[in-house]
Design an enzyme around this catalytic site. Structure first.
Site, PDB file in Angstrom:
ATOM      1  N   GLU A   1     -15.453  28.911 -35.151  1.00 46.09           N
ATOM      2  CA  GLU A   1     -15.041  30.184 -34.558  1.00 46.09           C
ATOM      3  C   GLU A   1     -16.182  31.175 -34.750  1.00 46.09           C
ATOM      4  OE1 GLU A   1     -11.182  33.073 -34.320  1.00 46.09           O
ATOM      5  OE2 GLU A   1     -11.821  32.442 -36.303  1.00 46.09           O
TER       6      GLU A   1
ATOM      7  N   CYS B   1      -9.157  36.380 -31.650  1.00 39.67           N
ATOM      8  CA  CYS B   1      -8.844  35.023 -32.103  1.00 39.67           C
ATOM      9  C   CYS B   1      -8.589  34.085 -30.933  1.00 39.67           C
ATOM     10  CB  CYS B   1      -7.651  35.036 -33.059  1.00 39.67           C
ATOM     11  SG  CYS B   1      -6.137  35.707 -32.353  1.00 39.67           S
TER      12      CYS B   1
END
Length: 491
Positions: free
Chosen positions: A392, A294
Site C-alpha cells: 500500500e 485506503c
C-alpha cells in the site's frame, strides 16, 4: 463559478484549537503542536496537546454520561443527529476549508468530503429508532423469546488523517445513534475539521460527556486509550501495522474491536470496456486526495489486447492533472507531510528496475520545489512478484499489469494481502457477476469506481483490509451487542 470563487467570502481557516474536549468543555493544555500546511510546510496555527492523564478523565466523563444517553429515546438521538447534519451543511464551506488546508487536498475535495459526512449523519439519524431485535419461536405457548440490541457503553474511536470528516461521521454517527458514549482520538496530523464537527455536535444537542475528544502527538495517547479497561468497544481506522498493535491492546481487556485498515484496489479493464468512461474514473481513483485513500485504485489490470491503448490513454490523462495548494482548487494537492512524501518517493525509486518501468512522474512536478508535492506516477509492471504491486503506497502511484483471460484477471486481482475494493469494467453482465463472486474483496463496483449512486452501501473489507461494515445500513449493528431474553409465562 469555481469552488474557490464560492469560498471567496470564507476566510482562510485558522489552525489554532484547544484539542481536548472532556465533559462538555474545551480545555487548554501546556504542550502544543503545529498545524502545518502541506503545500508550503509552514505552520498556520497551534493545537493544544492532550495529556495521557486526560484519557482517564475522558473515559470517566463518558462513563458518567453513558447510561443517561443509552436511556434517551432513540428517536431523540436521531433528531439530534439530524440537527447535527443540518449544521454541517449550513457550515459546509468553512468545514471544507479546514479539511482542505489541514490535509492539503483541493477545496472541492474538502467540500465533497464534508457533504458526504453530512449525508452519513442524515442517513444514520433516520436509522436510530429502527434498530430492532427478533421475536423467536418457542416450543409451547408457555414461553416467550426475543432479542434486543443494546449499546456497548463507552466506545473508543481512533481515526487517521486522510479523510477526517467522512471517517468522523462514519464512526461517530452510528456509535451515538446506538446509544454509546464516545472518546474520540483524531490524528494529530489533521484534526481541525473533526474539532469543528464536534463543536457543531454540541450545538445540535449532544449532551456533555457523551462525546469527548483527545488530540495528541505520537502513539502514547492512542495506546493509553485503546488499552484502557474502561473502554467497552474500539473502532480503529489506520494502517495494518498499527491495527495489529491496537488489536493486541484490545486483547488484554478482551475488548470488542472493529478495524478498517489498508487496501490495494484493482481496476480490471476488459477488452469490451467503455474506455471513455473507464479511463477518467481510473485516473480520479488514484489522484483524488493524492492517492491517500485506503480504497484508492492503485492497481490497473488490463486485458492484453487493449493494454497499449489503455496505458497510453491513462498516461496522457494523468499527465494533464493540475497540481496545486488547497486554495488553488486544482485537480490534486500535495502529500500530507514530509514524512509521507519521503516514504512514497522512496517506494517508487526502490521499485524501479527489472520488471518495473517508470512511465510517468516519480518526482516533484515542475514549479513545485517546496511543499510535499509528487507528480502523478505510472509504473509499468511485467514482474508479477515485484513488491510494489502488493504494497500500500498511499500516494498518487499507479501500477499497470496485463492479463489474458477471466481466470488470469481473477488471479491477479486476488494476488495481494488486501481485500477492500475491486472495480470491474466490462459490458458483459455475466462476466461482471462472476467477477463479483470470485474476487476476494468486501466491495465490488461495476463500470464505476466505488459506490457512487448507492445509498447505505456498507464499507466491507476482507483479508488484511480489516473486518468491519464501516458504514451503511449495517453500521448501527456494529456499535451494539445482541441480548437474548427467554421468559417462561406464569399462571
Amino acid at each position: 463559478m469555481t469552488t474557490a470563487e464560492k469560498f471567496s467570502s470564507t476566510p482562510a481557516p485558522s489552525g489554532d484549537h484547544p484539542g481536548t474536549y472532556i465533559g462538555g468543555s474545551w480545555l487548554e493544555r501546556s504542550a502544543s503542536f503545529a498545524s502545518v500546511d502541506p503545500a508550503t510546510g509552514e505552520a498556520f496555527g497551534q493545537i493544544s496537546a492532550s495529556e495521557v492523564g486526560d484519557v482517564d478523565r475522558a473515559v470517566a466523563a463518558a462513563r458518567a454520561a453513558a447510561r443517561g444517553w443509552a436511556r434517551t429515546s432513540p428517536s431523540e438521538r436521531g433528531a439530534i443527529l439530524g440537527r447535527w447534519a443540518g449544521l454541517v451543511f449550513q457550515h459546509q464551506h468553512r468545514l471544507a476549508a479546514l479539511e482542505a488546508r489541514n490535509v492539503g487536498k483541493p477545496l472541492s475535495g474538502g467540500l465533497l468530503n464534508v457533504q458526504i459526512a453530512g449525508s452519513i449523519l442524515q442517513f444514520t439519524a433516520g436509522g436510530a429508532d429502527k434498530l430492532t431485535g427478533a421475536t423467536l419461536p418457542t416450543r409451547s405457548p408457555d414461553y416467550f423469546g426475543f432479542t434486543r440490541r443494546e449499546p456497548h457503553g463507552v466506545c473508543a474511536i481512533v481515526l487517521p488523517w486522510n479523510v477526517p470528516a467522512v471517517l468522523c461521521a462514519a464512526n461517530l454517527a452510528p456509535a451515538l445513534a446506538a446509544g454509546n458514549a464516545v472518546v474520540l482520538k483524531p490524528s494529530e496530523v489533521a484534526p481541525l475539521v473533526i474539532h469543528a464537527l464536534v463543536e457543531l455536535a454540541e450545538e445540535a444537542g449532544v449532551p456533555a460527556g457523551v462525546l469527548n475528544v483527545l488530540t495528541g502527538v505520537g502513539a502514547e495517547l492512542g495506546a493509553a486509550l485503546v488499552g484502557h479497561p474502561g473502554i467497552d468497544h474500539i473502532s480503529f481506522v489506520g494502517s495494518v501495522a498499527t491495527g495489529r498493535l491496537v488489536m493486541q491492546a484490545a486483547a488484554q481487556n478482551l475488548t470488542p474491536i472493529k478495524v478498517e485498515l489498508g487496501g490495494k484496489s484493482p481496476n480490471l479493464v476488459f477488452a469490451d470496456a467503455d474506455l471513455d468512461v473507464a479511463v477518467p474514473a481510473i485516473v480520479r481513483s488514484i489522484t483524488e486526495n493524492a492517492g491517500q485513500n485506503c480504497n484508492a485504485g492503485s492497481r490497473l489490470l488490463v486485458q492484453a489486447g487493449i493494454a497499449d491503448e489503455v496505458r497510453q490513454r491513462v498516461v496522457a490523462a494523468m499527465s494533464e492533472i493540475r497540481i496545486g495548494s488547497w486554495d488553488e482548487d486544482l485537480d490534486m494537492g500535495p502529500l500530507v507531510n514530509s514524512v509521507q512524501h519521503e516514504r512514497v518517493s522512496g517506494l517508487v525509486e526502490g521499485a524501479l528496475g527489472d520488471g518495473v518501468e517508470l512511465l510517468l512522474g516519480g518526482s516533484r512536478p515542475d514549479g513545485r520545489d517546496s511543499g510535499n508535492f509528487l507528480a502523478p506516477t505510472v509504473l509499468g509492471v511485467t514482474d508479477r512478484n515485484a513488491p510494489i504491486v502488493g504494497q500500500e503506497i498511499f500516494g498518487p502511484v499507479l501500477t499497470v499489469e496485463t492479463f489474458t483471460d477471466d481466470a488470469d484477471a481473477i488471479a491477479l486481482a486476488n494476488g495481494t494481502d488486501f481485500g477492500l475494493l475491486a472495480c470491474v469494467w466490462t459490458q458483459d453482465v455475466s462476466r461482471a457477476l462472476r467477477m463479483s463472486s470470485e474476487i476476494g474483496a468486501g466491495q465490488i463496483s461495476v463500470n464505476q469506481f466505488a459506490d457512487a449512486g448507492v445509498i447505505g452501501m456498507p464499507f466491507n473489507m476482507y483479508k488484511q483490509s480489516g473486518f468491519s461494515a464501516g458504514n451503511g445500513y449495517r453500521a448501527l449493528y456494529e456499535f451494539t451487542r445482541e441480548k437474548a431474553v427467554a421468559v417462561k409465562l406464569l399462571g
